[in-house]
Each structure stands twice: as structure tokens, then as C-alpha cells.
Design a protein around this motif. Structure first.
Motif, PDB file in Angstrom:
ATOM      1  N   ALA A   1       0.843  -1.200   0.000  1.00 38.85           N
ATOM      2  CA  ALA A   1       0.000   0.000   0.000  1.00 38.85           C
ATOM      3  C   ALA A   1       0.877   1.248   0.000  1.00 38.85           C
ATOM      4  N   LYS A   2       1.978   1.178   0.776  1.00 36.77           N
ATOM      5  CA  LYS A   2       2.903   2.319   0.808  1.00 36.77           C
ATOM      6  C   LYS A   2       3.496   2.574  -0.576  1.00 36.77           C
ATOM      7  N   GLU A   3       3.846   1.518  -1.292  1.00 39.41           N
ATOM      8  CA  GLU A   3       4.413   1.670  -2.638  1.00 39.41           C
ATOM      9  C   GLU A   3       3.402   2.337  -3.569  1.00 39.41           C
ATOM     10  N   LYS A   4       2.141   1.896  -3.460  1.00 35.28           N
ATOM     11  CA  LYS A   4       1.100   2.476  -4.311  1.00 35.28           C
ATOM     12  C   LYS A   4       0.844   3.943  -3.950  1.00 35.28           C
ATOM     13  N   ILE A   5       0.867   4.239  -2.662  1.00 33.23           N
ATOM     14  CA  ILE A   5       0.672   5.620  -2.221  1.00 33.23           C
ATOM     15  C   ILE A   5       1.833   6.492  -2.698  1.00 33.23           C
TER      16      ILE A   5
END
Length: 157
Positions: A33-37
Motif C-alpha cells: 500500500a505504501k508503494e502504491k501511495i
């Protein structure tokens, strides 16, 4: 809604989205999720940069439009002024622009070509009939010149 208002609104919305994503990133979430954010924040940053460039380009175009409008107004103003004059050949043979209303006066065609109006000044010489432009010092034969009287030869006896 004009384009500048639209751009400013879009810029504000993107800023809010970026702050929201930043808050999510700081919270405890999964690595994927952090990568996508992070990817979304990068895209938002690029979008902000693009909006900033578009706003600058819009400002430059508006400035150019204002300058062109000013030039057009000057041309129209000049055309309006010159519609009050007519190019004539005077009694003395000079080619000048004559004012069609009062006070009657003449202007220099040489200065008109430079978009300047300078009333010609009567030199008050009946033997030449000339008027002079105060700007370029050119003389124009406006009135018919009076011939110099022939005098008798001097008598020495």
C-alpha cells in the motif's frame, strides 16, 4: 469560470490529495500500500508541476495578448487621427497633409510616416511661401512665392 480559476481549483484539489496520501503514508499500513501511495504521490507531484507550467504559460499568453491589444489600440488611434487629414498639393507645389477642420493647419508627410504629427510653421516670407516642420526642419512650399521686384541698376553719376 475562467481558466485561471479552474487551474487554481485543480491545484488546490491536488494539494489536498497529496496531503491525504502523505497522512496515509505516515500511518501504519502494508508495504504494498505504501508503494502504491508513493507512486500516487509522485504522479500528483508531476501533475502539480504540469499545472504550474500551464499557469505560467497562461500568464505569458495573457501578457502577450494585452501587449497586442495595446498595439492594436495605438494603430486604431493613429488611423482615427489621420482620418482628419488629407494629403494635398498646395498652391506653392508642396505635398503635405492638410487638417480638414479648424484650426486649419498642415503637417509634415515625413513625420507622418514615423507616426508623428507636427504642424508646419509659417516662415512669414512672402518671397518663398515656405513653411517649416519643427521636428525635421524640412521646408514645404505652401503659398505661391512672390517674385522679387527687379530694381533699376544703381546710378553712380
Amino acid at each position: 469560470m475562467d481558466i485561471l480559476t479552474t487551474l487554481n481549483t485543480a491545484h488546490s484539489a491536488i494539494k489536498i490529495a497529496r496531503e491525504t496520501f502523505s497522512t496515509l503514508l505516515d500511518s501504519k499500513i502494508e508495504e504494498k500500500a505504501k508503494e502504491k501511495i508513493n507512486a500516487a504521490m509522485t504522479n500528483i507531484g508531476n501533475l502539480q508541476d504540469s499545472l504550474f507550467e500551464i499557469r505560467n504559460e497562461l500568464f505569458q499568453l495573457q501578457t502577450e495578448r494585452d501587449n497586442l491589444k495595446k498595439e492594436l489600440d495605438e494603430v486604431n488611434n493613429w488611423d482615427s487621427k489621420m482620418s482628419e487629414y488629407k494629403l494635398i498639393k498646395t498652391q506653392g507645389g508642396g505635398m503635405v497633409y492638410a487638417y480638414q477642420d479648424e484650426p486649419h493647419h498642415y503637417i509634415c508627410p515625413r513625420c507622418v510616416a514615423k507616426h508623428e504629427i507636427h504642424p508646419l510653421q509659417d516662415q512669414r516670407n512672402p518671397y518663398t511661401g515656405a513653411y517649416q516642420c519643427p521636428a525635421c526642419d524640412k521646408y514645404f512650399d505652401i503659398n505661391v512665392a512672390i517674385d522679387l521686384p527687379e530694381s533699376d541698376p544703381p546710378s553712380y553719376y
